[in-house]
Design an enzyme around this catalytic site. Structure first.
Site, PDB file in Angstrom:
ATOM      1  N   LYS A  65       0.830  -1.205   0.000  1.00 40.81           N
ATOM      2  CA  LYS A  65       0.000   0.000   0.000  1.00 40.81           C
ATOM      3  C   LYS A  65       0.867   1.258   0.000  1.00 40.81           C
ATOM      4  O   LYS A  65       0.558   2.233  -0.677  1.00 40.81           O
ATOM      5  CB  LYS A  65      -0.961  -0.006   1.189  1.00 40.81           C
ATOM      6  CG  LYS A  65      -2.125  -0.971   0.973  1.00 40.81           C
ATOM      7  CD  LYS A  65      -3.053  -1.014   2.146  1.00 40.81           C
ATOM      8  CE  LYS A  65      -4.155  -2.040   1.922  1.00 40.81           C
ATOM      9  NZ  LYS A  65      -4.899  -2.317   3.148  1.00 40.81           N
TER      10      LYS A  65
ATOM     11  N   LYS B 128      -6.880  -9.214 -15.353  1.00 42.85           N
ATOM     12  CA  LYS B 128      -7.718  -9.456 -14.173  1.00 42.85           C
ATOM     13  C   LYS B 128      -8.702  -8.299 -13.965  1.00 42.85           C
ATOM     14  O   LYS B 128      -8.297  -7.135 -13.986  1.00 42.85           O
ATOM     15  CB  LYS B 128      -6.806  -9.588 -12.944  1.00 42.85           C
ATOM     16  CG  LYS B 128      -7.579  -9.839 -11.684  1.00 42.85           C
ATOM     17  CD  LYS B 128      -6.726  -9.782 -10.430  1.00 42.85           C
ATOM     18  CE  LYS B 128      -7.629  -9.952  -9.239  1.00 42.85           C
ATOM     19  NZ  LYS B 128      -7.343  -9.290  -8.049  1.00 42.85           N
TER      20      LYS B 128
ATOM     21  N   LYS C 159     -11.134  -2.844 -10.026  1.00 45.80           N
ATOM     22  CA  LYS C 159     -11.502  -1.420 -10.023  1.00 45.80           C
ATOM     23  C   LYS C 159     -10.324  -0.570 -10.491  1.00 45.80           C
ATOM     24  O   LYS C 159     -10.490   0.378 -11.235  1.00 45.80           O
ATOM     25  CB  LYS C 159     -11.832  -0.964  -8.600  1.00 45.80           C
ATOM     26  CG  LYS C 159     -13.218  -1.276  -8.143  1.00 45.80           C
ATOM     27  CD  LYS C 159     -13.503  -0.619  -6.805  1.00 45.80           C
ATOM     28  CE  LYS C 159     -12.688  -1.201  -5.663  1.00 45.80           C
ATOM     29  NZ  LYS C 159     -13.037  -2.581  -5.300  1.00 45.80           N
TER      30      LYS C 159
HETATM   31  P1  ADP Z   1     -10.466  -4.719  -6.837  1.00 47.63           P
HETATM   32  O1  ADP Z   1      -9.299  -5.432  -7.440  1.00 47.63           O
HETATM   33  O2  ADP Z   1     -11.505  -4.386  -7.841  1.00 47.63           O
HETATM   34  O3  ADP Z   1     -10.065  -3.523  -5.977  1.00 47.63           O
HETATM   35  P2  ADP Z   1     -10.886  -5.968  -4.289  1.00 47.63           P
HETATM   36  O4  ADP Z   1      -9.427  -6.017  -4.046  1.00 47.63           O
HETATM   37  O5  ADP Z   1     -11.736  -5.001  -3.524  1.00 47.63           O
HETATM   38  O6  ADP Z   1     -11.133  -5.759  -5.862  1.00 47.63           O
HETATM   39  O7  ADP Z   1     -11.448  -7.452  -4.142  1.00 47.63           O
HETATM   40  C1  ADP Z   1     -12.381  -7.887  -3.199  1.00 47.63           C
HETATM   41  C2  ADP Z   1     -12.498  -9.395  -3.312  1.00 47.63           C
HETATM   42  O8  ADP Z   1     -12.886  -9.796  -4.642  1.00 47.63           O
HETATM   43  C3  ADP Z   1     -11.183 -10.125  -3.037  1.00 47.63           C
HETATM   44  O9  ADP Z   1     -11.458 -11.177  -2.146  1.00 47.63           O
HETATM   45  C4  ADP Z   1     -10.708 -10.664  -4.355  1.00 47.63           C
HETATM   46  O10 ADP Z   1     -10.132 -11.915  -4.188  1.00 47.63           O
HETATM   47  C5  ADP Z   1     -11.983 -10.757  -5.186  1.00 47.63           C
HETATM   48  N1  ADP Z   1     -11.683 -10.389  -6.592  1.00 47.63           N
HETATM   49  C6  ADP Z   1     -11.514  -9.127  -7.070  1.00 47.63           C
HETATM   50  N2  ADP Z   1     -11.275  -9.143  -8.405  1.00 47.63           N
HETATM   51  C7  ADP Z   1     -11.296 -10.432  -8.797  1.00 47.63           C
HETATM   52  C8  ADP Z   1     -11.135 -11.123 -10.069  1.00 47.63           C
HETATM   53  N3  ADP Z   1     -10.909 -10.443 -11.195  1.00 47.63           N
HETATM   54  N4  ADP Z   1     -11.219 -12.464 -10.083  1.00 47.63           N
HETATM   55  C9  ADP Z   1     -11.468 -13.166  -8.940  1.00 47.63           C
HETATM   56  N5  ADP Z   1     -11.627 -12.583  -7.723  1.00 47.63           N
HETATM   57  C10 ADP Z   1     -11.556 -11.246  -7.634  1.00 47.63           C
END
Ligand code: ADP
Ligand code: TRP
Length: 320
Positions: A110, A189, A192
């Site tokens: 972070k 992948k 956001k």
């Molecule tokens: P982002 O990458 O959009 O910020 P987060 O880190 O908030 O998403 O992810 C929240 C949860 O969703 C986590 O437990 C993560 O493992 C799952 N997750 C997020 N993106 C994916 C993806 N593309 N494929 C599978 N799981 C995902």
């Protein structure tokens, strides 16, 4: 079996969040004693806009209720409604070696991303340990990035128990190895932070726009197409059964349709899949008081357990 997990209220949910995490969480419901809370204290480490945090917290509650959390089967609350967690956080701080936190990947990642290196961010795993240990959680389902935090929790609990006896329950993390990474509209992948998401709660117009942008090759309409590596097909795979997929493969091979047709099929599938959740969300958005009542009931149940546990802990450490 007590299963506990926390959700950061981080805004708009996408297909990756659903198939990568929310769906697995919901599978515990009814089968175990599921505790789910919205980690708004943790969100403070990255979000400094009070209005946004307040709105995101209630919005996350509405989204998760809409997607299937059943307050009759799970205990669902907002982290900050059970203040005991902050007391335990402080107590555990004195059992947390600095080196343990200095090794935490999440903190280093972070800070490398430009988030201010403040104490909240550094001690984030101690608060997470308090979340887990306060409720004697046995299983903690998490994404890969959170595994180290559960290991830190175990280390802290061991330190505490070495001094005071078997007071804290050592949790185990659970990651679902079968969960595939959901691709975004550009094939990377879905995330956001990459701006390549297809969102769960969106308008039909926006969904059409997002699915329309999925990157494909440029095979002309009248030629057979490859489905194996196609991003549209990979996303369809999340929503279709085996027969539907075989049918779609035939359409790819036929040379009678273009990617626009397959994207339209995907859009219809997504829209249909979340139709019930969308209706529930509309309902809760119009009945926020009901949502607040659900969260208050959840907090009451959680607090009853937390206050008993804290009494034992205070007694052990000598806090009057
Ligand atoms: P982002 O990458 O959009 O910020 P987060 O880190 O908030 O998403 O992810 C929240 C949860 O969703 C986590 O437990 C993560 O493992 C799952 N997750 C997020 N993106 C994916 C993806 N593309 N494929 C599978 N799981 C995902
Ligand atoms: N740190 C977790 C995340 O970012 C959220 C969280 C906070 C959590 N407390 C927890 C998860 C306790 C599991 C258990 O996803």
């Amino acid at each position: 079996m007590r299963v506990l997990t926390g959700i950061q209220p981080s805004g708009v949910l996408h297909l990756g969040n659903y198939f990568g995490s929310i769906k697995q969480m919901l599978e515990y419901q009814g089968k175990s004693d599921l505790f789910i809370f919205i980690a708004n204290y943790h969100a403070l480490t990255s979000l400094k806009d009070g209005k946004a945090l307040r709105e995101n917290t209630i919005d996350a509650a509405i989204s998760f209720l809409s997607l299937g959390i059943d307050p009759n089967k799970a205990t669902f609350w907002v982290q900050s409604d059970v203040k005991e967690v902050l007391e335990l956080y402080w107590v555990l701080s004195s059992y947390t070696p600095m080196g343990l936190l200095e090794r935490a990947h999440s903190y280093k990642d972070k800070v490398a991303k430009g988030i201010m290196a403040n104490h909240g961010l550094f001690s984030y795993p101690v608060l997470m340990a308090a979340d887990i240990l306060l409720y004697d959680s046995q299983i903690v389902p998490v994404g890969k990035d959170q595994v180290q935090h559960v290991e830190i929790t175990r280390d802290i609990a061991l330190k505490f128990n070495n001094t005071h006896g078997e007071v804290l329950t050592l949790p185990k993390f659970k990651i679902d190895e079968n969960v595939a990474t959901v691709p975004g509209i550009d094939g990377a992948k879905m995330s956001k932070s990459y701006g390549n998401t297809i969102n769960i709660f969106t308008t039909l117009k926006e969904l059409k726009k997002q699915t329309g942008k999925i990157v494909t090759d440029s095979t002309p309409l009248e030629e057979p197409k490859e489905w194996e590596n196609c991003n549209v097909y990979k996303l369809c795979n999340l929503f279709m059964n085996e027969n539907e997929l075989l049918e779609l493969q035939e359409r790819y091979k036929s040379g009678k349709e273009g990617y626009g047709h397959f994207k339209a099929t995907l859009k219809d599938k997504i829209w249909e899949y979340f139709s019930e959740a969308r209706e529930k969300r509309e309902y809760y958005l119009a009945h926020k008081d009901e949502v607040k009542d659900i969260l208050n009931d959840g907090a009451k149940k959680a607090r009853a357990i937390a206050s008993k546990k804290m009494e034992i802990i205070r007694e052990k450490v000598g806090i009057l």
